[in-house]
Write a protein that holds these residues in place. Structure first.
Motif, PDB file in Angstrom:
ATOM      1  N   PRO A 117      -2.273   8.276 -18.154  1.00 12.22           N
ATOM      2  CA  PRO A 117      -0.529   8.173 -17.781  1.00 12.22           C
ATOM      3  C   PRO A 117      -0.389   8.366 -16.869  1.00 12.22           C
ATOM      4  O   PRO A 117       0.641   7.829 -15.946  1.00 12.22           O
ATOM      5  CB  PRO A 117       0.163   9.759 -18.417  1.00 12.22           C
ATOM      6  CG  PRO A 117      -0.335   9.408 -20.032  1.00 12.22           C
ATOM      7  CD  PRO A 117      -2.323   9.388 -19.802  1.00 12.22           C
ATOM      8  N   THR A 118      -1.159   9.176 -15.895  1.00 12.50           N
ATOM      9  CA  THR A 118      -1.197   9.607 -14.615  1.00 12.50           C
ATOM     10  C   THR A 118      -1.496   8.338 -14.170  1.00 12.50           C
ATOM     11  O   THR A 118      -0.875   7.624 -12.903  1.00 12.50           O
ATOM     12  CB  THR A 118      -2.064   9.820 -14.234  1.00 12.50           C
ATOM     13  OG1 THR A 118      -2.398  11.705 -14.401  1.00 12.50           O
ATOM     14  CG2 THR A 118      -2.371   9.965 -12.127  1.00 12.50           C
ATOM     15  N   PHE A 121       2.170   6.729 -13.912  1.00 14.78           N
ATOM     16  CA  PHE A 121       2.950   7.641 -12.704  1.00 14.78           C
ATOM     17  C   PHE A 121       2.574   7.198 -12.094  1.00 14.78           C
ATOM     18  O   PHE A 121       3.166   6.509 -10.340  1.00 14.78           O
ATOM     19  CB  PHE A 121       3.316   9.191 -13.202  1.00 14.78           C
ATOM     20  CG  PHE A 121       3.147   9.488 -14.091  1.00 14.78           C
ATOM     21  CD1 PHE A 121       4.364   9.712 -15.096  1.00 14.78           C
ATOM     22  CD2 PHE A 121       2.522  10.410 -15.117  1.00 14.78           C
ATOM     23  CE1 PHE A 121       4.457   9.162 -16.478  1.00 14.78           C
ATOM     24  CE2 PHE A 121       2.451  11.403 -15.498  1.00 14.78           C
ATOM     25  CZ  PHE A 121       3.888  10.489 -17.030  1.00 14.78           C
ATOM     26  N   ALA A 125       5.171   4.385  -9.130  1.00 12.90           N
ATOM     27  CA  ALA A 125       5.497   5.175  -8.082  1.00 12.90           C
ATOM     28  C   ALA A 125       5.483   4.352  -7.128  1.00 12.90           C
ATOM     29  O   ALA A 125       6.608   4.038  -5.583  1.00 12.90           O
ATOM     30  CB  ALA A 125       4.398   6.185  -6.914  1.00 12.90           C
ATOM     31  N   HIS A 128       8.395   1.321  -7.721  1.00 18.39           N
ATOM     32  CA  HIS A 128       9.829   2.169  -6.700  1.00 18.39           C
ATOM     33  C   HIS A 128      10.290   2.341  -5.682  1.00 18.39           C
ATOM     34  O   HIS A 128      10.837   2.272  -4.859  1.00 18.39           O
ATOM     35  CB  HIS A 128       9.933   3.981  -7.265  1.00 18.39           C
ATOM     36  CG  HIS A 128      10.253   3.998  -9.191  1.00 18.39           C
ATOM     37  ND1 HIS A 128       9.644   4.163 -10.155  1.00 18.39           N
ATOM     38  CD2 HIS A 128      11.381   3.299  -9.492  1.00 18.39           C
ATOM     39  CE1 HIS A 128       9.710   4.128 -11.305  1.00 18.39           C
ATOM     40  NE2 HIS A 128      10.638   3.271 -10.712  1.00 18.39           N
ATOM     41  N   GLU A 132      13.163   1.250  -3.070  1.00 15.14           N
ATOM     42  CA  GLU A 132      13.603   2.524  -1.880  1.00 15.14           C
ATOM     43  C   GLU A 132      13.601   2.699  -0.834  1.00 15.14           C
ATOM     44  O   GLU A 132      14.515   3.123  -0.410  1.00 15.14           O
ATOM     45  CB  GLU A 132      13.538   3.720  -2.955  1.00 15.14           C
ATOM     46  CG  GLU A 132      13.566   3.805  -4.350  1.00 15.14           C
ATOM     47  CD  GLU A 132      13.315   4.820  -5.232  1.00 15.14           C
ATOM     48  OE1 GLU A 132      12.397   5.486  -5.216  1.00 15.14           O
ATOM     49  OE2 GLU A 132      13.707   4.385  -6.924  1.00 15.14           O
ATOM     50  N   PHE A 211       0.589   7.012   1.336  1.00 17.17           N
ATOM     51  CA  PHE A 211       1.152   6.628   0.154  1.00 17.17           C
ATOM     52  C   PHE A 211       0.088   6.427  -0.582  1.00 17.17           C
ATOM     53  O   PHE A 211       0.028   6.206  -1.227  1.00 17.17           O
ATOM     54  CB  PHE A 211       2.842   6.296   0.100  1.00 17.17           C
ATOM     55  CG  PHE A 211       3.464   6.165  -1.390  1.00 17.17           C
ATOM     56  CD1 PHE A 211       3.701   6.754  -2.030  1.00 17.17           C
ATOM     57  CD2 PHE A 211       3.480   4.689  -1.402  1.00 17.17           C
ATOM     58  CE1 PHE A 211       4.147   6.533  -3.546  1.00 17.17           C
ATOM     59  CE2 PHE A 211       3.955   4.405  -2.115  1.00 17.17           C
ATOM     60  CZ  PHE A 211       4.351   5.098  -3.506  1.00 17.17           C
ATOM     61  N   ALA A 214      -3.259   7.447  -1.170  1.00 22.00           N
ATOM     62  CA  ALA A 214      -2.715   8.193  -2.225  1.00 22.00           C
ATOM     63  C   ALA A 214      -2.243   7.385  -3.661  1.00 22.00           C
ATOM     64  O   ALA A 214      -2.841   7.891  -4.997  1.00 22.00           O
ATOM     65  CB  ALA A 214      -1.926   8.879  -1.824  1.00 22.00           C
ATOM     66  N   VAL A 215      -1.616   6.675  -4.323  1.00 22.52           N
ATOM     67  CA  VAL A 215      -1.614   5.517  -5.375  1.00 22.52           C
ATOM     68  C   VAL A 215      -2.937   5.329  -5.706  1.00 22.52           C
ATOM     69  O   VAL A 215      -3.241   5.227  -6.945  1.00 22.52           O
ATOM     70  CB  VAL A 215      -0.858   4.725  -4.975  1.00 22.52           C
ATOM     71  CG1 VAL A 215      -0.965   3.680  -6.146  1.00 22.52           C
ATOM     72  CG2 VAL A 215       0.300   5.175  -5.129  1.00 22.52           C
ATOM     73  N   TRP A 217      -6.106   6.321  -4.916  1.00 22.03           N
ATOM     74  CA  TRP A 217      -7.065   7.636  -4.897  1.00 22.03           C
ATOM     75  C   TRP A 217      -6.583   7.982  -6.462  1.00 22.03           C
ATOM     76  O   TRP A 217      -7.590   8.989  -6.999  1.00 22.03           O
ATOM     77  CB  TRP A 217      -6.523   8.595  -3.741  1.00 22.03           C
ATOM     78  CG  TRP A 217      -7.717   9.141  -3.691  1.00 22.03           C
ATOM     79  CD1 TRP A 217      -8.013  10.879  -4.627  1.00 22.03           C
ATOM     80  CD2 TRP A 217      -9.185   9.566  -3.024  1.00 22.03           C
ATOM     81  NE1 TRP A 217      -9.198  11.026  -4.077  1.00 22.03           N
ATOM     82  CE2 TRP A 217     -10.134  11.035  -3.388  1.00 22.03           C
ATOM     83  CE3 TRP A 217      -9.144   8.721  -2.056  1.00 22.03           C
ATOM     84  CZ2 TRP A 217     -10.899  10.804  -2.998  1.00 22.03           C
ATOM     85  CZ3 TRP A 217     -10.647   8.893  -1.406  1.00 22.03           C
ATOM     86  CH2 TRP A 217     -11.297  10.208  -1.735  1.00 22.03           C
ATOM     87  N   SER A 218      -5.335   8.280  -6.767  1.00 20.39           N
ATOM     88  CA  SER A 218      -4.734   9.445  -8.025  1.00 20.39           C
ATOM     89  C   SER A 218      -5.663   8.674  -9.569  1.00 20.39           C
ATOM     90  O   SER A 218      -5.654   9.344 -10.025  1.00 20.39           O
ATOM     91  CB  SER A 218      -3.430   9.445  -7.837  1.00 20.39           C
ATOM     92  OG  SER A 218      -2.446   9.636  -8.946  1.00 20.39           O
ATOM     93  N   ASP A 221      -9.123  10.011  -9.775  1.00 17.90           N
ATOM     94  CA  ASP A 221      -9.040  10.914  -9.887  1.00 17.90           C
ATOM     95  C   ASP A 221      -8.567  11.194 -11.638  1.00 17.90           C
ATOM     96  O   ASP A 221     -10.059  11.652 -11.650  1.00 17.90           O
ATOM     97  CB  ASP A 221      -8.169  11.469  -9.213  1.00 17.90           C
ATOM     98  CG  ASP A 221      -8.743  12.615  -7.592  1.00 17.90           C
ATOM     99  OD1 ASP A 221      -9.916  12.334  -7.601  1.00 17.90           O
ATOM    100  OD2 ASP A 221      -7.533  13.649  -6.263  1.00 17.90           O
TER     101      ASP A 221
END
Lengths: 247, 247
Positions: A117-118, A121, A125, A128, A132, A211, A214-215, A217-218, A221
């Motif tokens: 799921p991560t 997400f 992100a 989006h 935005e 950001f 982090a997309v 890296w996440s 992780d």
């Protein structure tokens, strides 16, 4: 931070990559150094498929907001690179050669079942974000490509050397990226240096690159937590045999 | 799966909670059993603040799409619960009593600096979900509240018993939730049972509840990876002393 000259601002952006780009992540180091088993490499390729398959959604989302034919032509080329010009061509199709080579059925990979799921997400992100935020921030978020050629070279040579289930053919995705990524990031860097004129715009563009780091890296992780440290969340991929039962 | 009777469908939804709700996550068990240190509890409260503060954004996003005054009245009550009716009231304000009690400054907490990126991606995925999916799926995604009263009771008694830095006052958030959550989930469950009439609608509602369980689970995975297993990603909270330097 006050407003920087374009070249000093470029150094600020490059320093973000040096500190936060995912080539520093332990999962990537393990991948390249041959420290992962086949299931862990499968999980990486399966999850990263969702990223690859979403990049054209991301680029089309931004394309729809670009104000000039010149900018849209430039951004359209990214769609061509990833979606190809006929069936079986383009970056997504080449990524599927990797998942093929790892013994994952296309039906399973494309179903997106078993994804962390991560992964979903984080990738969503990113899509989006470019829909935005300002055009400047959206373009700045693509600047991780400044740092990708060196990781790709390392990855291809490391994986070929260390894994007997990896071949030049299964790594077909990466070779064209060595020329596509610098071309794309040259354009994006020039644009960002030219359009981030105030301290506020420079901060926003720098935050956009953080950001995006982090997309990436996440996602690593989550892979490390699930598949290296052994805490897979409910419902995710646990090997090609169990995967086929769902697809 | 074929279409189920409303009661059999409710059992299907409850089985999802039994298998996937985050009361089963090791981080929650450690939190309630007093196995975490103060920094780990701070990190949990700080990250969870973003979830709490985003719930009214989520509810307002859905509220804007609801077709009848009756549904909107029902959903508006959730906004009142979280945002309060005057400054210092409501769920978000009560959550800040917890972060106050843990020694985190409001300026730092509300700045969202130091948040785990995965927290932000997972929470934002929930907000986007209720804006993009069907009303049925959006309402079904709230059904994790069916399972929250038992976790809240465990949490309050466990945390009061085990941590000397936690008091009844700092846990003020949770008490009203023991009556709000069942009232809200009764409404949502009745709605979902009534409106999920085809097998496809039941599958979509069940998938929405699985999605929401994953939103909660992903946040705890990220906390565990960063703060229990010791792999904090770049830029996140590393203790109240360092935090204040940023805020």
């Amino acid at each position: 931070m006050g407003v920087l000259s374009p070249d000093a601002f470029e150094q600020r952006l490059r320093a973000i990559g040096a500190a936060r780009y995912h080539d520093r992540h332990p999962f990537h180091r393990a991948l390249h150094d041959g420290k992962l088993n086949r299931l862990q490499v499968q999980a990486w390729a399966l999850n990263r498929y969702y990223y690859q398959a979403s990049i054209p959604r991301k680029d089309a989302t931004l394309l729809a907001r670009l104000p000039t034919a010149e900018l849209r032509r430039e951004w359209r080329r990214r769609l061509e690179d990833h979606d190809g010009s006929e069936p079986g061509t383009g970056g997504i199709a080449r990524w599927l050669k990797l998942t093929d080579g790892l013994g994952l059925s296309r039906r399973y990979v494309e179903s997106l079942r078993g994804l962390l799921p991560t992964t979903q997400f984080a990738v969503d992100a990113y899509v989006h974000f470019v829909g935005e935020r300002s055009i400047l921030e959206a373009i700045a978020s693509s600047l991780t490509e400044l740092f990708s050629p060196s990781i790709i070279s390392e990855r291809v040579s490391g994986m070929l050397r260390h894994y007997d289930f990896i071949s030049e053919e299964t790594l077909a995705y990466f070779k064209p990226r060595l020329t596509q990524a610098p071309r794309d990031s040259d354009f994006a860097l020039t644009y960002v240096k030219e359009h981030a004129r105030t301290a506020g715009e420079q901060d926003a563009a720098a935050a956009a690159l953080e950001f995006k780091c982090a997309v990436l890296w996440s996602q690593l992780d989550a892979l490390q937590h699930a598949y290296v440290e052994g805490h897979p969340p409910p419902g995710v991929f646990l090997g090609a045999d169990t995967a086929e039962a769902f697809a």
